[in-house]
Design an enzyme around this catalytic site. Structure first.
Site: not given
Ligand SMILES: Nc1nc2c(c(=O)[nH]1)N[C@H]1C(S)=C(S)[C@@H](COP(=O)(O)OP(=O)(O)OC[C@H]3O[C@@H](n4cnc5c(=O)[nH]c(N)nc54)[C@H](O)[C@@H]3O)O[C@H]1N2
Ligand SMILES: Nc1nc2c(c(=O)[nH]1)N[C@H]1C(S)=C(S)[C@@H](COP(=O)(O)OP(=O)(O)OC[C@H]3O[C@@H](n4cnc5c(=O)[nH]c(N)nc54)[C@H](O)[C@@H]3O)O[C@H]1N2
Ligand SMILES: [Mo]
Length: 764
Positions: A111, A113
C-alpha cells in the site's frame, strides 16, 4: 522545450516545470494553476539529500543468518552490495519462498502513494511483477483513506467513486449551493493533493465564489481552520468522533417538528420504519433528541435545534471529510449523513445532496474526462488470500487466525516474505511499536525506496530507486484534463534504478522476462499508454497529437464530460429507470444485508455506538492526527517546505491555551505526548483554532526512536502513529482508525535528543 529551459513534470501536489539555474534545481508551478501548493518546494533540497539511498543494501543479520524472524530488524547494520549480486540473491530468495510456500507465502499489498506518473507507479509495478513472475501474492483491499466508507457505501447508497468522485462538482457549489454543512471541513491543504496529479487547484476560488453569491458555510470540526477563511464559516466545534450523535439529533428535530421531506423518503428510500423507531426511541427507549446529544457532542441543545431548522428549504450540500470514518465505528457517520441528507430531500440536485469526501482530495468535485488515460496492466493474481489493508500487523502476528470482514469470516494468510515498493507503513500504520514486532516475525522484508524511511531501516533487502524527477512518465487522472509529458529533470541519484528496471532484471533471473516486460522499454510503454488516449481522441473525431508532438508540447488538454451529477442525479430523475446499485435499488436507511451479518459494532441502521476509546484521567486529551500541510504523508519530509514547518526540527503540535496553561506549556516548548502505546516529542504551538480538550499533531514526521534497541522508545521527531490504536473500525469494514486517539501531554525538560531520521543507518 520551453524558452526558459524548464521542462514539464507532474506530482500528486501539482503540475510544474523544473530545471537547473546556477547549479540549483528550480521548480515553477504550472502557469494554469490558480492556487499552486507550496509542497512543490520540497523538491529542490530533497533531490540530492543525504537521506536518499545510494546503493543496494542488505541487513547484516539476514546476510549472516539467512531468512527468518529477527528482532534486529530496525536496529541492525547494512552491508552494501553490487546490483548483480543483490539481484541474484533476491531472485533466489523469491524462488525459495515460491517453491516452499507458493505465492500464498508472499505479501505484495504494498500500500502507498508513491509518485504521480502512471507508468512508474510503484504499486502497479510490484503487482505486475508478482503476478507475471510468481503467480500472484497475498493482497490488501481498500485504503487507509476510506477503509470504512468503501465497504459500507455499496450497501446503502452506491460505490464510493459514485458518491465521492462523480457527484457534486466545485463548479456546481460555486453556482448553486446555498448552505454547505461540512463535517470535518474541506481544508485547502488537503485538496492540494490528488492521485495522478492535479493541474488546477480550484477549491479556494469556487468556495470564495459561492460565498460571494451568498452561500453560507457551517463547519463542524474540532479545528477552526478546516475551512478556508474565504468561506467566512460559522464554526461549531464538536467533540471528536461524536458526529453521529449530532446528526441523529438533527434528524430527530426534523422528524419531531415535521420538517423532513416525507415524499422524498417514501419515493427514494427503504427502511424508514426501522430507522425512525430507533431515532424516536420506540425501539430502545432513548429518543435521540437534541437534549440527549448535547452532552455527548459538546454543544447546547438549542444550538442543535437551530441548526436543524436552518437546513430546511434550501439547496443544501452535506460534505464529510474522510477523517470521520478513520475512527472507531467509522461506518456510522458515513451512513447517518446519508440518512440526514435523504430526510432533507437533497440528493441529486445541482450543488445539493451528500458529497462524501468532497475537499478531502483534489480529484473529487471535478468533471470526468471524456477519454480514458491508460495505466499499467497488472496481470492476473491467482492467490485468493487477502486482508483489509489496515490489518497488516494482525496478519503478521496471528497467521491462520480468523477475522471478520463484510459478512465473511476468513483466516489471516500465513506470509513469509513481504515486498514493499511505493509505500511507507511506518508512516501509514497505527501503533508503530506493534508494527515493529510484526515486521520482526517475517522471514524476509524487501523494500524499494528513494530514501531511508523507517520502513527501509527495517528491511532485509533495500533497493535504491529513482525518484520521479529522475525518469520519464505520463501524469494523468480521470478527473484532471491536463495530461502531462513528465520529462526527466535530473540523472538518477548514485546507483538508484527505476522500479521497472529492478523488476525486469529479477524477472529475467526468474525466467519470466517476456511475461513482465512484453519486450517493451519504458519509452515503449509510454507510447503504448499514450496510444490508448490517442485512439480514444481520434474515435471522437478530436485532435490527437502524435506521441512526439505530445512529448514536445509537454502536455495535452483532454476533453471533459458534462457536469451530469452522476448516478445520484439519474436516480433522482427516474428511480425506476435508474435504480441505485444497492440491494433494494434505493437509499437504504436500514440494511437487511448488514443486519444479517449480526455485528454488534455495525447494526442494521446507523446508530450511536458509544466509543471505547474515550479520555481518562491518565489520557485526558484527544489527539487529532490529521494530514500534514507541508507535504504528502511522509514524502520528502527532508525537503524545504516540510523542514520550514518544523520547530527545532520537530513536528508542531497545536494545543488550546486553556489546556496548555495548567501544564505550564508555552508556544515553542518541546512537549512529550504519551499514552499506553508509546510516546513522541513535538514542538508546542498554542492556538484557539483548536477546541479545548483536543491536541493536533499531523502525520508525516519520520519515525525516529531515541534508542532503536529499546522497545517502545520515545520518537524524538513527532510521529503520531506511535500513539494511535491498531484496531479496525468494525467487523464490517476493518478500516483504519488512526485519526483519533487519547493522550497526555507534558512539557519536556530533559536534554533534547537529536533527530537522526534523515541520517543513513550504520554500515557494516
Ligand atoms: N494516524 C494517522 N495515520 C494515517 C492517516 C491519518 O489520518 N492518521 N492517514 C492515512 C492515509 S489517508 C494514507 S493514504 C496513508 C498514506 O501512507 P503512504 O501512502 O504509505 O505514505 P507515503 O509517505 O505517501 O509513502 C509513499 C512512499 O513511497 C516512496 N516513493 C516515492 N516515489 C517512489 C517510487 O517511485 N518508487 C518507490 N519504490 N517508492 C517511492 C516515498 O519515499 C514514500 O516513502 O497514511 C495513513 N495513515
Ligand atoms: N497536504 C496534504 N494533503 C493531503 C494529504 C497529505 O498527506 N498532505 N493526504 C491526502 C490523502 S491520501 C487523503 S485520504 C486525504 C484525507 O483527507 P481527510 O481525512 O479529510 O484529512 P485530515 O486532514 O486527516 O482530516 C480533516 C479534518 O477532520 C477533522 N476531524 C477529525 N476527527 C473529526 C471528527 O471526529 N469529527 C469532525 N467533525 N471532524 C474531525 C480534523 O480537524 C481534520 O483536520 O487528504 C489528502 N490530502
Ligand atoms: Mo489517503
Amino acid at each position: 522545450m520551453a524558452p526558459d529551459g524548464l521542462l514539464p513534470h507532474s506530482s500528486h501536489w501539482g503540475a510544474f516545470r523544473a530545471g537547473w539555474r546556477d547549479g540549483k534545481l528550480v521548480v515553477v508551478p504550472h502557469g494554469g494553476d490558480p492556487d499552486p501548493s507550496d509542497i512543490l518546494q520540497n523538491f529542490p533540497d530533497a533531490l540530492r539529500h543525504e537521506a536518499r539511498i545510494a546503493q543496494p543494501m542488505v541487513r547484516r543479520g539476514w546476510l549472516e543468518r539467512g531468512p527468518g524472524a529477527d528482532d534486529r530488524r530496525g536496529r541492525d547494520e547494512y552491508v552494501p552490495m553490487a546490483w548483480d549480486a543483490v539481484l541474484d540473491l533476491l531472485a533466489k530468495e523469491l524462488a525459495r519462498v515460491r517453491d516452499a510456500h507458493g505465492p500464498e507465502g508472499i505479501f505484495g499489498g504494498s500500500y502507498g502513494w508513491s509518485s504521480a506518473g502512471r507508468f512508474h507507479h510503484a504499486q502497479s509495478q510490484v503487482h505486475r511483477f508478482l503476478n507475471t513472475t510468481l503467480g500472484g501474492y497475498v493482497r490488501s483491499v481498500n485504503s487507509y483513506s476510506a477503509g470504512a466508507s468503501t465497504v459500507i457505501m455499496p450497501h446503502i447508497l452506491g460505490p464510493i467513486d459514485a458518491v465521492a468522485r462523480h457527484n457534486v462538482t466545485w463548479e456546481a457549489v460555486a453556482a448553486h449551493s446555498e448552505l454547505v454543512l461540512a463535517f470535518g471541513g474541506m481544508a485547502l491543504k488537503n485538496s492540494a493533493v490528488g492521485g495522478g496529479g492535479v493541474s488546477q487547484h480550484i477549491e479556494r476560488g469556487c468556495m470564495a465564489a459561492a460565498r460571494a453569491r451568498g452561500c453560507e458555510f457551517v463547519l463542524i470540526s474540532p479545528l477552526r481552520d478546516d475551512l478556508p477563511a474565504e468561506c467566512e464559516a460559522e464554526w461549531l466545534p464538536i467533540t471528536p468522533n461524536t458526529d453521529t450523535a449530532l446528526m441523529l439529533a438533527l434528524a430527530h428535530t426534523l422528524a419531531s417538528e415535521g420538517l423532513h421531506d416525507q415524499a422524498f423518503v417514501a419515493k427514494y428510500c427503504t427502511g424508514w420504519a426501522a430507522f425512525s423507531a430507533y431515532l424516536l426511541g420506540e425501539s430502545d427507549g432513548v429518543a435521540k433528541d437534541a437534549a440527549w446529544a448535547a452532552p455527548i457532542v459538546g454543544m447546547a441543545a438549542e444550538a442543535i435545534r437551530v441548526l436543524a431548522r436552518r437546513l430546511v428549504g434550501k439547496r443544501l450540500l452535506v460534505a464529510m471529510a474522510h477523517s470521520l470514518q478513520r475512527a472507531e465505528h467509522g461506518e456510522q457517520p458515513v451512513w447517518m449523513a446519508t440518512v440526514l441528507t435523504a430526510m432533507l430531500g437533497q440528493f441529486g440536485l445541482p450543488g445539493g445532496g451528500y458529497n462524501y469526501a468532497l475537499g478531502s482530495l483534489a480529484h473529487y468535485g471535478r468533471r470526468q474526462n471524456a477519454v480514458p488515460t491508460a495505466s499499467l496492466p497488472q496481470g492476473q493474481n491467482r492467490v485468493r488470500g487477502f486482508i483489509p489493508v489496515a490489518r497488516i500487523s494482525d496478519m503478521l502476528l496471528q497467521p491462520g487466525q480468523p477475522f471478520d470482514y463484510n459478512g465473511q469470516r476468513l483466516p489471516y494468510p500465513d506470509v513469509k516474505l513481504v515486498y514493499w515498493a511505493g509505500g511507507n507503513p511506518f508512516h501509514h500504520h497505527q501503533d508503530l511499536n506493534r508494527l515493529r514486532q510484526a515486521f520482526r516475525a517475517v522471514e524476509t522484508l524487501v523494500v524499494h525506496e528513494i530514501a531511508w524511511t523507517a520502513t527501509a531501516r527495517h528491511a532485509d533487502i533495500v533497493l535504491p530507486v529513482t525518484m520521479t524527477l529522475e525518469r520519464e512518465d505520463i501524469g494523468s487522472s480521470s478527473t484532471d484534463p491536463l495530461m502531462v509529458a513528465m520529462h526527466r529533470i535530473a540523472p538518477p541519484f548514485a546507483e538508484a534504478r527505476d522500479d521497472y528496471a529492478i523488476f525486469s532484471a529479477l524477472a529475467e533471473r526468474l525466467g519470466k522476462a517476456e511475461a513482465f516486460t512484453e519486450g517493451r522499454t519504458p519509452e515503449d510503454w509510454l507510447r503504448w499508454m499514450y496510444g490508448k488516449t490517442q485512439e480514444a481522441l481520434a474515435a471522437k473525431g478530436l485532435e490527437a497529437p502524435s506521441f512526439e508532438e505530445f512529448w514536445e508540447l509537454g502536455e495535452v488538454m483532454l476533453p471533459q464530460a458534462e457536469d451530469d451529477g452522476g448516478i445520484l442525479r439519474d436516480f433522482r430523475t427516474d428511480p425506476e429507470a435508474h435504480p441505485l446499485p444497492t440491494p433494494s435499488g434505493r437509499i437504504e436507511l436500514y440494511s437487511a444485508k448488514i443486519a444479517g451479518f449480526g455485528y454488534a459494532d455495525c447494526p442494521g441502521h446507523p446508530a450511536w455506538l458509544a466509543p471505547k476509546d474515550v479520555p481518562s484521567a491518565a489520557e485526558p486529551l484527544r489527539l487529532v492526527a490529521n494530514q500534514p500541510a507541508s507535504k504528502l504523508h511522509s514524502q520528502l519530509d527532508f525537503g524545504g517546505t516540510s523542514a520550514a514547518s518544523k520547530r527545532r526540527g520537530r513536528e508542531v503540535m497545536r494545543i488550546h491555551p486553556g489546556d496548555a496553561a495548567p501544564r505550564g506549556i508555552n508556544s515553542g516548548d518541546i512537549v512529550r505526548l504519551f499514552n499506553a502505546r508509546g510516546a513522541c516529542l513535538a514542538s508546542a504551538a498554542l492556538s484557539t483554532d483548536v477546541m479545548p480538550g483536543v491536541v493536533q499533531l499531523p502525520t508525516g514526521a519520520w519515525f525516529d526512536p531515541e534508542d532503536p534497541n529499546e522497545d517502545g522508545s520515545l520518537c524524538v521527531h513527532g510521529n503520531p502513529n506511535v500513539l494511535t490504536r491498531d484496531v479496525g473500525t468494525s467487523a464490517l469494514a476493518q478500516g483504519c482508525t488512526g485519526q483519533l486517539s487519547c493522550v497526555q501531554v507534558e512539557k519536556f525538560t530533559g536534554n533534547l535528543p537529536p533527530v537522526r531520521a534523515f541520517t543513513p543507518p550504520a554500515r557494516a
